[in-house]
Design an enzyme around this catalytic site. Sequence first.
Site, PDB file in Angstrom:
ATOM      1  N   LYS A 183      -2.680  -0.616 -24.763  1.00 45.69           N
ATOM      2  CA  LYS A 183      -3.506  -0.750 -26.090  1.00 45.69           C
ATOM      3  C   LYS A 183      -1.804  -0.689 -27.141  1.00 45.69           C
ATOM      4  O   LYS A 183      -1.309  -1.661 -27.095  1.00 45.69           O
ATOM      5  CB  LYS A 183      -4.162   0.453 -26.383  1.00 45.69           C
TER       6      LYS A 183
ATOM      7  N   THR B 243      -3.988   5.441 -21.836  1.00 49.34           N
ATOM      8  CA  THR B 243      -3.813   3.742 -20.973  1.00 49.34           C
ATOM      9  C   THR B 243      -2.619   3.337 -21.677  1.00 49.34           C
ATOM     10  O   THR B 243      -1.898   3.993 -22.830  1.00 49.34           O
ATOM     11  CB  THR B 243      -4.903   2.987 -21.709  1.00 49.34           C
TER      12      THR B 243
ATOM     13  N   ASP C 144      -6.784  12.461 -25.246  1.00 51.29           N
ATOM     14  CA  ASP C 144      -6.838  11.195 -24.511  1.00 51.29           C
ATOM     15  C   ASP C 144      -6.175  10.347 -25.654  1.00 51.29           C
ATOM     16  O   ASP C 144      -7.024  10.069 -26.754  1.00 51.29           O
ATOM     17  CB  ASP C 144      -8.252  10.668 -24.269  1.00 51.29           C
TER      18      ASP C 144
ATOM     19  N   ARG D   7      -2.355  -3.284 -18.098  1.00 50.43           N
ATOM     20  CA  ARG D   7      -3.582  -2.498 -18.141  1.00 50.43           C
ATOM     21  C   ARG D   7      -3.582  -1.412 -17.029  1.00 50.43           C
ATOM     22  O   ARG D   7      -3.713  -1.630 -15.948  1.00 50.43           O
ATOM     23  CB  ARG D   7      -4.781  -3.438 -17.661  1.00 50.43           C
TER      24      ARG D   7
ATOM     25  N   GLU E 119      -0.708   4.970  -0.429  1.00 49.66           N
ATOM     26  CA  GLU E 119      -1.506   6.206  -0.549  1.00 49.66           C
ATOM     27  C   GLU E 119      -0.687   7.659  -0.506  1.00 49.66           C
ATOM     28  O   GLU E 119       0.410   7.486   0.437  1.00 49.66           O
ATOM     29  CB  GLU E 119      -2.644   6.515   0.305  1.00 49.66           C
TER      30      GLU E 119
ATOM     31  N   TYR F  44       0.844  -1.149   0.003  1.00 46.09           N
ATOM     32  CA  TYR F  44       0.046   0.048  -0.156  1.00 46.09           C
ATOM     33  C   TYR F  44       0.676   1.296   0.153  1.00 46.09           C
ATOM     34  O   TYR F  44       1.748   1.061   0.635  1.00 46.09           O
ATOM     35  CB  TYR F  44      -0.901  -0.025   1.330  1.00 46.09           C
TER      36      TYR F  44
HETATM   37  N1  DSN Z   1     -12.634  -0.264 -24.927  1.00 46.22           N
HETATM   38  C1  DSN Z   1     -11.795   0.456 -25.480  1.00 46.22           C
HETATM   39  C2  DSN Z   1     -11.811   0.567 -27.036  1.00 46.22           C
HETATM   40  O1  DSN Z   1     -11.833  -1.013 -27.242  1.00 46.22           O
HETATM   41  O2  DSN Z   1     -11.479   1.202 -27.682  1.00 46.22           O
HETATM   42  C3  DSN Z   1     -11.873   1.812 -25.103  1.00 46.22           C
HETATM   43  O3  DSN Z   1     -11.597   2.024 -23.737  1.00 46.22           O
END
Ligand code: DSN
Length: 443
Positions: A225, A222, A196, A231, A53, A51
Amino acid sequence: MKHLKKTDLEIYKLIQEEEKRQQNTLQMIPSENTASKAVEEAMGSVFGNKYGEGYPEKRYYQGNKVIDKLESMVIERAKKVYGVPAANVQALSGSPANFAVYTALLSPGDTLMGLSLASGGHLTHGAAFNASSRYFRAVNYDTDKNGMIDYEEVRKIAKKEKPKIIIASTTAYARILDWKKFAEIAEEVGAYLMADISHISGLIVGEVYPSPVDYAHVITTTTHKSLRGPRAALILSTEKGLKKDPDLAKKIDKAIIPGIQGGPHFNNIAAIGVALKEASTAKYKKYAQQVIANAKTLAQELQKYDFKLVTGGTDSHLLLVDLRNKGLMGNTVAEALDAVGIVLNRNGVPQDPNPPFFPSGIRMGTPGITSRKLEEKEMKLIAKWIDEVTKAVAETKELLKVTAEEEKKKSVRKNIIEKTKKLKAIKKEVLALCKKFPLPTEY
Ligand code: DSN
């Protein structure tokens, strides 16, 4: 995984099953990818036990010697890789990252503006049923009838609605976003520009897609991807952002904790660090170039088979296909392709006459299949299979006299797929390709 196997055979078996599924199918959902084993090992490490914080040197609990070093190191890597002066590495994923930015910069009821879900935006960019529109006043812009962002329309809406944040981002848009135009519009109305870049993060790091760093005030992404990490997510404050608001990075840190999160997931933070190290290599640049080259080849090949690509092509990792000329809904084609081992998703197309659960299109991308080293030659094969599957399923649908209304039933679609005998042979070919190109273990 000897310990897991001994302790929990059921979960162990599910992991084996999922690994086999990933090995034996082509991952073409544009937001998915395969992380390296190094990333996986960091994710499964003892950092998950801790932990912490707060932030480095400012934690609530004790025992922070190592996590402080870790978080500081990953922050520095993120700053360097994206070329920004400040980074928060604690957001648990993309949605909390976006919500943290809204929490930092808006008061409840303030206006934010993003691309509509129907036009390829994200839930968190102000969709009606998302917290981004429940606690804030969300207004949306749309793509035009060709699926392109109409910047004059964006300007018009921004001038009328006076949002405090304009979100430049997409999840189903194949073209390059014009960061400069978004920045001009944001400046005209005094808004923060938030980019984003979740889908295209790896392409930006690989320098095959323009970076918003000089234009946006704040960037969220994120890390799982195109970047090929765990993740998780990053929130980056730019020079421009700090100039507009010197407290921007501090506000974002506060919005994460105590604002919306508790303890950071240090195992994921460690894995972000690994992914950023991997993404800093020349090898990674080549990967990013191949992602685009593959997408362009796939687009050209699909067009040869008379698939209609929204916007007429792609500049990125992603393709959006309008299936209306094929006489099938997105669900049927996506499910039939899944049955042969090509995994992608149904998707709405701009101004789709059909509802979101039964949309007219499919969305696919090349980050996952490029990670396993597929190139142009294989893209031609994949396009051929997509065509063969679509044709075969359309023939069965006609033979069975299935109406568009009946096609909405899962059992009806299942029957169409089961009765399409040709799919078995294609499945074998897809499997043979998957065996030839195993999932990568490293970069
Ligand atoms: N769910 C994602 C996508 O497939 O584009 C975006 O968060």
